[in-house]
Scaffold this active site. Structure first.
Site, PDB file in Angstrom:
ATOM      1  N   TYR A 180     -99.452 -54.614  44.296  1.00 53.76           N
ATOM      2  CA  TYR A 180    -100.026 -54.428  42.960  1.00 53.76           C
ATOM      3  C   TYR A 180    -101.535 -54.188  43.041  1.00 53.76           C
ATOM      4  CZ  TYR A 180     -95.459 -56.400  42.083  1.00 53.76           C
ATOM      5  OH  TYR A 180     -94.117 -56.638  42.107  1.00 53.76           O
TER       6      TYR A 180
ATOM      7  N   GLY B 127     -90.931 -57.681  46.522  1.00 56.65           N
ATOM      8  CA  GLY B 127     -92.027 -56.719  46.590  1.00 56.65           C
ATOM      9  C   GLY B 127     -93.213 -57.377  47.266  1.00 56.65           C
TER      10      GLY B 127
ATOM     11  N   TYR C 288    -105.274 -60.732  35.330  1.00 57.59           N
ATOM     12  CA  TYR C 288    -104.573 -62.038  35.403  1.00 57.59           C
ATOM     13  C   TYR C 288    -105.486 -63.183  35.827  1.00 57.59           C
ATOM     14  CZ  TYR C 288    -100.839 -58.575  36.356  1.00 57.59           C
ATOM     15  OH  TYR C 288    -100.001 -57.491  36.353  1.00 57.59           O
TER      16      TYR C 288
ATOM     17  N   CYS D 126    -118.193 -50.334  33.490  1.00 56.60           N
ATOM     18  CA  CYS D 126    -118.879 -50.861  32.315  1.00 56.60           C
ATOM     19  C   CYS D 126    -118.029 -51.824  31.507  1.00 56.60           C
ATOM     20  CB  CYS D 126    -119.346 -49.711  31.438  1.00 56.60           C
ATOM     21  SG  CYS D 126    -120.644 -48.828  32.266  1.00 56.60           S
TER      22      CYS D 126
HETATM   23  N1  LLP Z   1     -87.456 -56.623  40.647  1.00 55.21           N
HETATM   24  C1  LLP Z   1     -87.837 -56.387  39.378  1.00 55.21           C
HETATM   25  C2  LLP Z   1     -86.816 -55.999  38.391  1.00 55.21           C
HETATM   26  C3  LLP Z   1     -89.182 -56.525  39.017  1.00 55.21           C
HETATM   27  O1  LLP Z   1     -89.539 -56.287  37.761  1.00 55.21           O
HETATM   28  C4  LLP Z   1     -90.139 -56.905  39.996  1.00 55.21           C
HETATM   29  C5  LLP Z   1     -91.546 -57.053  39.636  1.00 55.21           C
HETATM   30  C6  LLP Z   1     -89.694 -57.121  41.322  1.00 55.21           C
HETATM   31  C7  LLP Z   1     -88.345 -56.974  41.603  1.00 55.21           C
HETATM   32  C8  LLP Z   1     -90.623 -57.500  42.433  1.00 55.21           C
HETATM   33  O2  LLP Z   1     -91.263 -58.700  42.201  1.00 55.21           O
HETATM   34  P1  LLP Z   1     -92.146 -59.379  43.364  1.00 55.21           P
HETATM   35  O3  LLP Z   1     -91.215 -59.723  44.496  1.00 55.21           O
HETATM   36  O4  LLP Z   1     -93.157 -58.398  43.812  1.00 55.21           O
HETATM   37  O5  LLP Z   1     -92.752 -60.552  42.715  1.00 55.21           O
HETATM   38  N2  LLP Z   1     -98.468 -56.747  38.533  1.00 55.21           N
HETATM   39  C9  LLP Z   1     -98.135 -58.140  38.721  1.00 55.21           C
HETATM   40  C10 LLP Z   1     -96.703 -58.327  39.161  1.00 55.21           C
HETATM   41  C11 LLP Z   1     -95.686 -57.688  38.253  1.00 55.21           C
HETATM   42  C12 LLP Z   1     -94.273 -57.790  38.748  1.00 55.21           C
HETATM   43  C13 LLP Z   1     -93.347 -56.916  37.993  1.00 55.21           C
HETATM   44  N3  LLP Z   1     -92.006 -56.928  38.449  1.00 55.21           N
HETATM   45  C14 LLP Z   1     -99.127 -58.767  39.685  1.00 55.21           C
HETATM   46  O6  LLP Z   1    -100.055 -58.073  40.116  1.00 55.21           O
HETATM   47  O7  LLP Z   1     -99.052 -59.943  39.990  1.00 55.21           O
END
Ligand code: LLP
Length: 418
Positions: A371, A272, A313, A342
């Site tokens: 995100y 992602g 985070y 606020c």
């Molecule tokens: N596959 C699954 C099953 C996942 O749960 C996730 C992300 C991905 C793929 C993709 O992960 P990436 O390649 O984007 O790291 N909100 C947080 C990140 C949460 C990720 C949740 N799962 C942030 O802003 O850092």
């Protein structure tokens, strides 16, 4: 690498001045570079080309229809986590045979819709969920592909909220239970249990945790003679927000490809952030500045409702002026860049050395493509911002900013209160 660069002290997205876009798009807004998005997708595709995996872009990182369409058009599959994401995937023209569905809490109606759509794989996270999918598939007279998500109990070095592959998190199942499920395939006549899935966390900067997890899973498959055709290694590749030195797609592939090749399994990836993270920035305008005995604040029109990563985070996003001033280095000072919400947790950056900015200046928050908008909210009844995409020599609004009417859409006052 990305396409947000300075030329003559002005920030450009590809060949267009960000300040020019801000003349017709109200701030704050997200701005995406199509070229960066596709370049990053191709980087992974090329790095893994010897095994031709299915690359499923993780929609939770950025699910704007234009982004999803761009991915689908360029041949990517999708990783979804809800009925809402399935709805978006369909609108973007995705085909069932390239969409995989993860998540610990899929509702029966979501499962039904996904089966009807012809979902390629459900990544299943519990035995009860398996039972629910069997029941629904039976009722629909369908046979569906299942991958079981394993929690490999590895410790990725990342923020605790985004580490998913540790034993105590809610994700996946332990090896023993997975073994039990593979031995009891007969209990699920409408399911083709033919894959295993892992996703150990997000913003992981080096290959070691991935290698560990994949090795653990492959050893398990071998030792217990698990009959599986697919291995989904999830997402999680980290990107550069400030001084990090993340592995490249090439480097990552180099360390895991030999194992994957040797396994003979068909591979699925779910990146992602690696694809969308540096493809977007968040553009916000300075409303006021103020000095208190302790601090200098730059108050901008975007806040935690638009980009929550710093508050949630303590994530670092580089902040730069969209148009740098001539005298900038001399007037630089430490400031907190804060939003209008606020909460004292409402900040985009703390103690940042920034050239003096004045009311009306534009600031860009970098690395906001993943995100960012997807985690935005209407907190403090703030309409959500617009999203804009640069494609070639033009820019397109790919989501208009919300209005006050949008804010109350679906709300109603019961008669007794009238
Ligand atoms: N596959 C699954 C099953 C996942 O749960 C996730 C992300 C991905 C793929 C993709 O992960 P990436 O390649 O984007 O790291 N909100 C947080 C990140 C949460 C990720 C949740 N799962 C942030 O802003 O850092």
């Amino acid at each position: 690498m990305h396409e947000f660069t300075f030329k003559n002290s002005e920030l450009y997205c590809e060949n267009i001045k960000v300040a020019e876009i801000a003349k017709s798009v109200p701030t704050p807004f997200y701005l995406y570079s199509y070229k960066t998005l596709i370049d990053h997708y191709r980087k992974i595709k090329t790095a893994f080309s010897p095994i031709k995996p299915l690359i499923c872009f993780s929609m939770k990182s950025n699910s704007n229809l234009a982004i999803v369409r761009a991915m689908v058009k360029n041949g990517a599959g999708l990783d979804i986590v809800s009925g809402g994401e399935l709805y978006r995937a369909r609108l973007a023209g995705a085909k069932g045979n390239s969409v995989v569905y993860a998540g610990v809490g899929k509702r029966p109606d979501e499962i039904k819709d996904a089966i009807k759509f012809g979902i390629f794989f459900f990544n299943v996270e519990s035995e009860e969920e398996l039972g629910q999918i069997q029941k629904t598939a039976f009722a629909l007279k369908k046979k569906v592909n299942i991958a079981i998500r394993i929690n490999p109990d590895v410790i990725p070095k990342t923020h605790k909220y985004i580490a998913t592959g540790k034993g105590e998190t809610k994700f996946g199942l332990d090896f023993e239970t997975v073994h039990k499920i593979f031995n009891a395939k007969w209990r699920y006549p409408n399911l083709n249990i033919r894959g295993v899935h892992i996703h150990i966390g997000s913003q992981i900067l080096d290959a070691a945790p991935f290698e560990n997890a994949i090795k653990k899973v492959l050893d398990f498959i071998k030792e217990y003679h698990i009959e599986t055709e697919y291995l989904n290694i999830g997402g999680g590749l980290g990107i550069m927000y400030s001084m990090e030195n993340p592995q490249t797609a090439k480097g990552f592939a180099k360390s895991v490809l030999p194992m994957l090749k040797k396994s003979g399994l068909k591979i699925i990836l779910e990146p992602g952030r690696f694809i969308s993270g540096n493809s977007g920035i968040f553009v916000t305008r300075v409303l006021y500045t103020k000095r208190t005995p302790r601090k200098k604040f730059v108050i901008v029109d975007g806040g935690m409702s638009d980009l929550i990563r710093p508050s949630l985070y303590e994530a670092y996003h580089k902040i730069v002026p969209v148009v740098a001033r001539q005298d900038s280095s001399e007037t630089a000072e430490k400031v907190d860049v804060v939003g209008p919400i606020c909460e004292s947790g409402d900040f985009l950056g703390k103690d940042r050395l920034l050239p003096q900015s004045v009311k009306g200046d534009l600031l860009a928050v970098m690395g906001a493509g993943a995100y960012g908008f997807t985690m935005s909210s209407n907190y403090n009844s703030r309409p959500r911002s617009s999203e804009v995409m640069v494609i070639g020599n033009k820019f397109y609004t790919v989501r208009r900013n919300e209005t006050y009417q949008d804010l109350v859409r679906g709300e109603m006052i019961p008669k007794v209160l009238k």
